[in-house]
Design a protein around this motif. Structure first.
Motif, PDB file in Angstrom:
ATOM      1  N   ALA A 136      -9.448   2.077  -5.004  1.00 54.00           N
ATOM      2  CA  ALA A 136      -8.901   2.396  -3.920  1.00 54.00           C
ATOM      3  C   ALA A 136      -8.869   0.478  -3.743  1.00 54.00           C
ATOM      4  CB  ALA A 136      -9.181   3.360  -2.756  1.00 54.00           C
ATOM      5  N   ASP A 137      -7.214   0.204  -3.578  1.00 52.27           N
ATOM      6  CA  ASP A 137      -7.229  -0.881  -3.274  1.00 52.27           C
ATOM      7  C   ASP A 137      -7.089  -0.232  -1.140  1.00 52.27           C
ATOM      8  OD1 ASP A 137      -7.269  -2.599  -4.691  1.00 52.27           O
ATOM      9  OD2 ASP A 137      -5.074  -2.387  -5.847  1.00 52.27           O
ATOM     10  N   PHE A 144       1.014  -1.044  -0.061  1.00 52.63           N
ATOM     11  CA  PHE A 144       0.056  -0.374   0.233  1.00 52.63           C
ATOM     12  C   PHE A 144       0.482   1.433   0.360  1.00 52.63           C
ATOM     13  CE2 PHE A 144      -2.126  -3.322   1.584  1.00 52.63           C
ATOM     14  CZ  PHE A 144      -3.328  -3.125   1.509  1.00 52.63           C
ATOM     15  N   GLN A 145       0.204   2.487  -0.515  1.00 50.09           N
ATOM     16  CA  GLN A 145       1.226   3.653  -0.962  1.00 50.09           C
ATOM     17  C   GLN A 145       1.415   4.139   0.031  1.00 50.09           C
ATOM     18  OE1 GLN A 145      -0.435   4.597  -4.803  1.00 50.09           O
ATOM     19  NE2 GLN A 145       1.546   3.604  -5.964  1.00 50.09           N
ATOM     20  N   ARG A 146      -0.271   4.085   0.781  1.00 50.72           N
ATOM     21  CA  ARG A 146      -0.497   5.608   2.237  1.00 50.72           C
ATOM     22  C   ARG A 146      -1.451   4.697   3.264  1.00 50.72           C
ATOM     23  NH1 ARG A 146      -0.395  10.813  -0.140  1.00 50.72           N
ATOM     24  NH2 ARG A 146      -0.058  10.882  -2.527  1.00 50.72           N
ATOM     25  N   CYS A 147      -0.964   5.649   4.321  1.00 50.34           N
ATOM     26  CA  CYS A 147      -1.875   4.771   5.082  1.00 50.34           C
ATOM     27  C   CYS A 147      -2.152   5.773   5.875  1.00 50.34           C
ATOM     28  CB  CYS A 147      -0.925   4.007   6.094  1.00 50.34           C
ATOM     29  SG  CYS A 147       0.506   4.377   7.555  1.00 50.34           S
ATOM     30  N   TRP A 172      -4.109   1.782   2.065  1.00 49.41           N
ATOM     31  CA  TRP A 172      -4.516   2.031   1.227  1.00 49.41           C
ATOM     32  C   TRP A 172      -3.966   2.374  -0.681  1.00 49.41           C
ATOM     33  CZ3 TRP A 172      -5.232   6.054   3.964  1.00 49.41           C
ATOM     34  CH2 TRP A 172      -4.792   7.525   3.301  1.00 49.41           C
ATOM     35  N   THR A 173      -4.139   2.091  -2.037  1.00 43.31           N
ATOM     36  CA  THR A 173      -3.219   2.353  -2.711  1.00 43.31           C
ATOM     37  C   THR A 173      -4.478   3.291  -3.694  1.00 43.31           C
ATOM     38  OG1 THR A 173      -1.066   1.196  -2.863  1.00 43.31           O
ATOM     39  CG2 THR A 173      -2.355   1.798  -5.176  1.00 43.31           C
ATOM     40  N   TYR A 174      -4.257   4.476  -4.170  1.00 42.35           N
ATOM     41  CA  TYR A 174      -5.572   4.548  -5.111  1.00 42.35           C
ATOM     42  C   TYR A 174      -5.238   4.492  -6.997  1.00 42.35           C
ATOM     43  CZ  TYR A 174      -8.881   8.404  -7.619  1.00 42.35           C
ATOM     44  OH  TYR A 174      -9.376   8.551  -8.575  1.00 42.35           O
ATOM     45  N   ASN A 175      -6.299   3.880  -7.605  1.00 40.98           N
ATOM     46  CA  ASN A 175      -5.714   4.061  -8.863  1.00 40.98           C
ATOM     47  C   ASN A 175      -6.437   5.026  -9.239  1.00 40.98           C
ATOM     48  OD1 ASN A 175      -3.617   0.582  -7.725  1.00 40.98           O
ATOM     49  ND2 ASN A 175      -6.368   0.520  -7.255  1.00 40.98           N
TER      50      ASN A 175
END
Length: 196
Positions: free
Chosen positions: A57-58, A33-36, A48-51
């Motif tokens: 969002a994953d 995940f890119q952010r938390c 999450w990772t926003y696409n």
């Protein structure tokens, strides 16, 4: 007089240092995940990772809980911050020890908890696991209204699949809501709180 601000600053620093930090969490190699965000209640964290290509969002939601309890995370698509109207994913353990997932819309403060759709698209069905005294829910969400800012909610309570009991209506259980900007990676604190 000058000592009071210094003491207050030391207390704030100590509290901040003692708070869990979402950046120290570990995930399996196939989940990144890119952010938390370390959420402000119930010891929970959101990853999450926003696409941007498909506005999804994953997401991973993690919260500590006894194996005999449940946790939930969701999005309120139209009624602001609060539990009523939210599409939520509930993770709990069955009698066999397997972790199950319930998806439902909370239609009232005494919801039926009928398994069904969430009121927003979920391209990949949610799954959950229990390890190290915490539940983790994994889900891919098509962000409702194609908006990167969403009203998120979460909870924890007693009971398990088929016997989920109400969560407490005091303390941190009343603070378990926050607006999240999935693009900017920011948490937006609510201006007031009510019964979630």
């Amino acid at each position: 007089m000058a000592r009071l601000p210094l003491v207050a600053m030391l207390v704030l620093f100590t509290v901040a240092a003692a708070a869990p930090d979402c950046r120290s969490s570990k995930f399996p190699p196939d989940r990144a995940f890119q952010r938390c965000s370390t959420l402000p209640a119930l010891g929970a964290s959101l990853y999450w990772t926003y696409n941007p290509v498909n506005a999804t969002a994953d997401i991973a939601f993690r919260a500590p809980q006894r194996s005999g309890g449940w946790v939930a995370w969701g999005i309120n698509t139209g009624r602001g911050l609060g539990m009523v109207g939210s599409g939520v994913i509930v993770a709990s353990q069955e009698d066999t020890g397997a972790v199950s997932v319930l998806t439902t819309v909370l239609e009232s403060y005494s919801p039926s908890l009928t398994n069904g759709s969430l009121g927003f698209d979920v391209p990949v069905p949610p799954v959950a696991e229990y390890a190290g005294g915490a539940y983790t829910i994994y889900v891919t969400v098509a962000l409702p209204g194609n908006s990167t800012v969403q009203n998120t909610v979460w909870q924890a309570g007693p009971g398990s699949t088929g016997a989920i009991r109400p969560h407490p209506t005091s303390g941190q259980n009343l603070q378990s809501m926050q607006r999240i900007d999935f693009l900017a990676g920011q948490s937006i604190m609510p201006s007031n709180s009510g019964i979630p």
